[in-house]
Write an enzyme that holds these catalytic residues in place. Sequence first.
Site, mmCIF file in Angstrom:
data_model
loop_
_atom_site.group_PDB
_atom_site.id
_atom_site.type_symbol
_atom_site.label_atom_id
_atom_site.label_comp_id
_atom_site.label_asym_id
_atom_site.label_seq_id
_atom_site.Cartn_x
_atom_site.Cartn_y
_atom_site.Cartn_z
ATOM 1 N N ARG A 34 48.548 39.731 21.809
ATOM 2 C CA ARG A 34 47.862 40.900 22.377
ATOM 3 C C ARG A 34 47.953 42.127 21.467
ATOM 4 O O ARG A 34 47.980 43.257 21.939
ATOM 5 C CB ARG A 34 48.404 41.230 23.772
ATOM 6 C CG ARG A 34 48.283 40.102 24.774
ATOM 7 C CD ARG A 34 46.839 39.680 25.007
ATOM 8 N NE ARG A 34 46.775 38.587 25.947
ATOM 9 C CZ ARG A 34 46.790 37.286 25.619
ATOM 10 N NH1 ARG A 34 46.819 36.946 24.336
ATOM 11 N NH2 ARG A 34 46.747 36.353 26.531
ATOM 12 N N CYS A 44 45.334 41.676 32.949
ATOM 13 C CA CYS A 44 46.775 41.907 33.046
ATOM 14 C C CYS A 44 47.107 43.344 32.659
ATOM 15 O O CYS A 44 46.633 43.846 31.645
ATOM 16 C CB CYS A 44 47.528 40.945 32.145
ATOM 17 S SG CYS A 44 47.536 39.238 32.750
ATOM 18 N N GLU A 63 49.538 46.256 28.567
ATOM 19 C CA GLU A 63 48.470 45.484 27.911
ATOM 20 C C GLU A 63 47.145 46.225 28.093
ATOM 21 O O GLU A 63 46.309 46.242 27.205
ATOM 22 C CB GLU A 63 48.371 44.071 28.484
ATOM 23 C CG GLU A 63 47.301 43.230 27.832
ATOM 24 C CD GLU A 63 47.378 41.758 28.201
ATOM 25 O OE1 GLU A 63 46.313 41.144 28.404
ATOM 26 O OE2 GLU A 63 48.483 41.217 28.302
#
Length: 302
Positions: free
Chosen positions: A177, A226, A296
């Site tokens: 990520r 998320c 995130e």
Amino acid sequence: MLIENAQIVAALPELEVELRRGTSMARETSLGIGGTTDLLRVRDHDHLPAILDLLDANQIPRKFLGGGSNLLIGDGELPWVVLQLVRPDPDVVLEGNFAQVDAAADLGRTVTFCAKNDLGGMEGLIGVPGTVGGALRMNAGAYGMQIGAYVREVKLYRAAARKIEILSGDQISFEYRHTSFAPDDMMLSVKLELPSKPFREILQGIRICNEKRRASQPVGQKSAGCIFKNPPGASAGRMIDELGLKSLAVGDARVSDRHANFFVNAANATAKDMLSLIADVRKRVHTAFGVELEHEVVIWHA
């Protein structure tokens, strides 16, 4: 922020820019939250340096918007304008195992198009909302795969250098990520190298991923995916769930009762609501587990 200078407004059509005044960013994001500003829709990549020079010369701050699927934007009148690429037609061109994809292309549509041409590898991304450019920036992944594994070349506008550059895949760091792109880099296009697979085999993989996603995520609700990254060797969602925080709410911002790492806009949540909920959950996880959760979701404060 509103562009009020008549000379700037007059120059935009020549640069193939569509100006949408006073646009609600809530309509441009999957979370359905965000204040208002002028939106500049850019039709030609090659004009980006001139567009940015024009804005800089007039001291107009800006941000780059992709598909708005992993983004929480502040409330009220925003202090910067927003630039967004217009998707061209065609947005995906195939040559053998290579796919040349415009950054404004829809991610799910791209996966499906490649699959129909017997190119697989990205089945796990089929249900991930947003654009290919956004997927590149965060190295989007699901069910054991990440898009960075297939990147061979990226064309981008580098605001720091004031020019368009082409980077090879080995010049880019792709991590969980996270990528080595600068915050003010704007993705323009990517060349992917995808493995050959029969369409039926790819389709079966897509069906399995879709079933998993429908069973575990709040599909159909307004969310940004998320909220937190998974810490090494742990699951953010599991920790939040173990604390009994599903359905915890601040105003209309709510922890999903289906997946604890998805926070949803249940009706008319504000950024203030969502930020308060994020901070509360983060604090509780730190108190209980000693883990400092990292965002995130990308946050653009007003």
